[in-house]
Scaffold this motif. Structure first.
Motif, mmCIF file in Angstrom:
data_model
loop_
_atom_site.group_PDB
_atom_site.id
_atom_site.type_symbol
_atom_site.label_atom_id
_atom_site.label_comp_id
_atom_site.label_asym_id
_atom_site.label_seq_id
_atom_site.Cartn_x
_atom_site.Cartn_y
_atom_site.Cartn_z
ATOM 1 N N HIS A 39 -79.155 44.454 56.250
ATOM 2 C CA HIS A 39 -80.218 45.172 56.892
ATOM 3 C C HIS A 39 -81.215 44.065 56.337
ATOM 4 C CE1 HIS A 39 -78.811 49.116 56.677
ATOM 5 N NE2 HIS A 39 -78.487 49.241 55.563
ATOM 6 N N ASN A 40 -80.423 43.160 57.629
ATOM 7 C CA ASN A 40 -81.516 42.078 57.558
ATOM 8 C C ASN A 40 -82.326 41.330 59.204
ATOM 9 O OD1 ASN A 40 -81.918 39.004 58.367
ATOM 10 N ND2 ASN A 40 -81.187 38.435 55.766
ATOM 11 N N THR A 41 -82.790 40.844 59.357
ATOM 12 C CA THR A 41 -83.088 40.572 60.541
ATOM 13 C C THR A 41 -82.571 39.796 61.770
ATOM 14 O OG1 THR A 41 -85.012 38.686 60.313
ATOM 15 C CG2 THR A 41 -86.310 41.329 60.760
ATOM 16 N N GLU A 42 -82.317 38.961 60.905
ATOM 17 C CA GLU A 42 -80.581 37.372 61.135
ATOM 18 C C GLU A 42 -79.589 38.147 61.204
ATOM 19 O OE1 GLU A 42 -82.178 34.813 62.000
ATOM 20 O OE2 GLU A 42 -83.828 35.840 61.601
ATOM 21 N N ILE A 43 -79.710 39.218 60.662
ATOM 22 C CA ILE A 43 -78.003 39.801 60.187
ATOM 23 C C ILE A 43 -77.492 41.123 60.358
ATOM 24 C CG2 ILE A 43 -75.391 39.096 58.926
ATOM 25 C CD1 ILE A 43 -76.803 36.479 57.985
ATOM 26 N N LYS A 44 -77.360 41.842 61.945
ATOM 27 C CA LYS A 44 -77.311 42.979 61.595
ATOM 28 C C LYS A 44 -76.021 43.189 61.486
ATOM 29 C CE LYS A 44 -81.931 44.432 64.382
ATOM 30 N NZ LYS A 44 -82.454 44.278 65.017
ATOM 31 N N ALA A 45 -75.473 44.154 60.481
ATOM 32 C CA ALA A 45 -74.600 45.093 60.843
ATOM 33 C C ALA A 45 -73.468 45.398 61.792
ATOM 34 C CB ALA A 45 -74.213 45.970 59.572
ATOM 35 N N ARG A 46 -73.886 45.794 62.879
ATOM 36 C CA ARG A 46 -73.538 46.256 64.219
ATOM 37 C C ARG A 46 -74.916 46.511 64.949
ATOM 38 N NH1 ARG A 46 -70.456 51.737 62.479
ATOM 39 N NH2 ARG A 46 -68.899 50.431 60.717
ATOM 40 N N SER A 47 -74.508 46.142 66.469
ATOM 41 C CA SER A 47 -75.317 46.287 67.050
ATOM 42 C C SER A 47 -76.561 47.653 67.308
ATOM 43 C CB SER A 47 -74.757 46.100 68.443
ATOM 44 O OG SER A 47 -73.788 46.764 68.923
ATOM 45 N N GLU A 48 -77.497 47.867 67.407
ATOM 46 C CA GLU A 48 -78.022 49.013 67.890
ATOM 47 C C GLU A 48 -77.468 50.615 68.546
ATOM 48 O OE1 GLU A 48 -80.854 50.495 66.534
ATOM 49 O OE2 GLU A 48 -81.622 48.606 65.025
ATOM 50 N N VAL A 88 -73.920 50.339 68.926
ATOM 51 C CA VAL A 88 -73.603 50.988 68.309
ATOM 52 C C VAL A 88 -73.966 52.406 67.360
ATOM 53 C CG1 VAL A 88 -71.342 51.202 66.692
ATOM 54 C CG2 VAL A 88 -71.401 49.305 68.381
ATOM 55 N N ILE A 89 -74.693 51.630 66.488
ATOM 56 C CA ILE A 89 -76.087 52.270 65.452
ATOM 57 C C ILE A 89 -76.676 51.978 64.552
ATOM 58 C CG2 ILE A 89 -74.580 51.096 63.131
ATOM 59 C CD1 ILE A 89 -74.456 53.657 61.235
ATOM 60 N N LYS A 90 -77.605 52.359 64.764
ATOM 61 C CA LYS A 90 -78.448 52.414 64.121
ATOM 62 C C LYS A 90 -78.972 51.311 63.153
ATOM 63 C CE LYS A 90 -83.759 53.710 63.216
ATOM 64 N NZ LYS A 90 -85.086 54.710 62.906
ATOM 65 N N THR A 91 -79.348 50.335 63.093
ATOM 66 C CA THR A 91 -79.559 49.305 61.752
ATOM 67 C C THR A 91 -81.128 49.322 61.837
ATOM 68 O OG1 THR A 91 -77.157 48.284 62.287
ATOM 69 C CG2 THR A 91 -78.706 47.052 61.167
ATOM 70 N N VAL A 92 -81.425 49.456 60.464
ATOM 71 C CA VAL A 92 -82.445 49.288 59.494
ATOM 72 C C VAL A 92 -83.042 48.173 59.512
ATOM 73 C CG1 VAL A 92 -84.461 49.785 58.155
ATOM 74 C CG2 VAL A 92 -83.372 51.634 59.111
ATOM 75 N N ALA A 93 -84.052 46.949 60.020
ATOM 76 C CA ALA A 93 -83.909 45.744 59.615
ATOM 77 C C ALA A 93 -84.714 44.722 58.560
ATOM 78 C CB ALA A 93 -83.475 44.602 60.678
ATOM 79 N N MET A 94 -84.538 44.338 57.204
ATOM 80 C CA MET A 94 -85.394 43.403 56.626
ATOM 81 C C MET A 94 -86.043 42.390 57.280
ATOM 82 S SD MET A 94 -85.249 46.183 54.644
ATOM 83 C CE MET A 94 -86.364 45.633 52.769
ATOM 84 N N PRO A 95 -87.184 42.038 56.883
ATOM 85 C CA PRO A 95 -88.276 42.744 56.901
ATOM 86 C C PRO A 95 -89.113 43.736 57.397
ATOM 87 C CG PRO A 95 -89.093 40.826 56.703
ATOM 88 C CD PRO A 95 -87.495 41.037 57.463
#
Length: 177
Positions: free
Chosen positions: A119-128, A130-137
Motif C-alpha cells: 500500500h504505497n503510492t509508488e508500488i501498488k500490489a495490483r492495478s486498480e 484488478v482490485i481496489k488498492t488503497v495507497a499511502m499516504p
C-alpha cells in the motif's frame, strides 16, 4: 602441393563422425542412470527434492493452531495473502507438529512499514482494474488524519475493514458512491 579436394572431404567426414561418436560416448558416460525414466529429466531429482526440509507452509498450516486469527483472516480483504508474507517462514515457528520458535509480532511503525510493502503510492500490489488498492499516504490525507497515524489505529491487520465496517454499523454512516 596440398591435399586434394577429395582427401579434404574425407578428413572432414571422418572428423564429423569422430565428433558425433565422442558426443554419444560422453553422453552415455555422463548421463545419470535415472535420466529419462519419467521424461526428459532425472527421476532421482524427485527423491532429492523430497529430502529438502520444508521451509514454507500454507495458511491452513497456520490456521490449525491459530483458529481465532483464521476466522478473521478468512473473512477479510487479505484472505489471499499468505501468513508468511507478514509473519515469516513456517519453519522458523514449527517443526513437525511442535512449536520451535516465536515469530516476531509487528507493532506501531513496524505495522505501517509492513503495510507499505503493498500500500504505497509508488508500488501498488495490483492495478486498480484488478482490485481496489488503497495507497499511502494518499489514504491518510483522504481520511483527514495525521500522516503519522499507523495503519492499525483504524484497521485490524488481518481484516482491514473489520473495525471500519463495525464503526459504520454503530454510527449508521454510509459511504458515498
Amino acid at each position: 602441393m596440398g591435399l586434394s579436394y577429395r582427401m579434404r572431404l574425407v578428413i572432414v567426414c571422418i572428423s564429423i563422425f569422430v565428433m558425433v561418436g565422442l558426443g554419444f560416448l560422453f553422453k552415455r558416460l555422463l548421463r545419470p542412470d535415472s535420466f529419462g525414466v519419467y521424461g526428459p529429466y532425472r527421476a532421482d531429482a524427485i527423491n532429492e527434492a523430497l529430502e529438502v526440509p520444508i521451509r514454507h507452509g500454507t495458511n491452513d498450516s497456520c490456521f490449525k493452531c491459530h483458529p481465532f486469527e483464521a476466522k478473521i483472516h478468512k473473512a477479510g480483504l487479505h484472505k489471499t495473502i499468505s501468513c508468511e508474507f507478514c509473519h515469516g517462514t513456517y519453519a522458523d515457528h514449527v517443526e513437525g507438529d511442535k512449536k520451535t520458535g516465536t515469530l516476531p509480532v509487528k507493532t506501531g511503525d513496524q505495522i505501517t512499514t509492513l503495510c507499505l510493502r503493498c500500500h504505497n503510492t509508488e508500488i501498488k500490489a495490483r492495478s486498480e482494474a484488478v482490485i481496489k488498492t488503497v495507497a499511502m499516504p494518499d489514504h491518510l490525507r483522504d481520511q483527514q488524519v495525521k500522516l503519522t497515524h499507523t495503519c492499525n489505529q483504524c484497521h485490524h491487520v488481518h481484516a482491514p475493514l473489520k473495525y471500519i465496517n463495525r464503526a459504520k454499523q454503530i454510527t449508521g454512516l454510509m459511504e458515498k458512491g
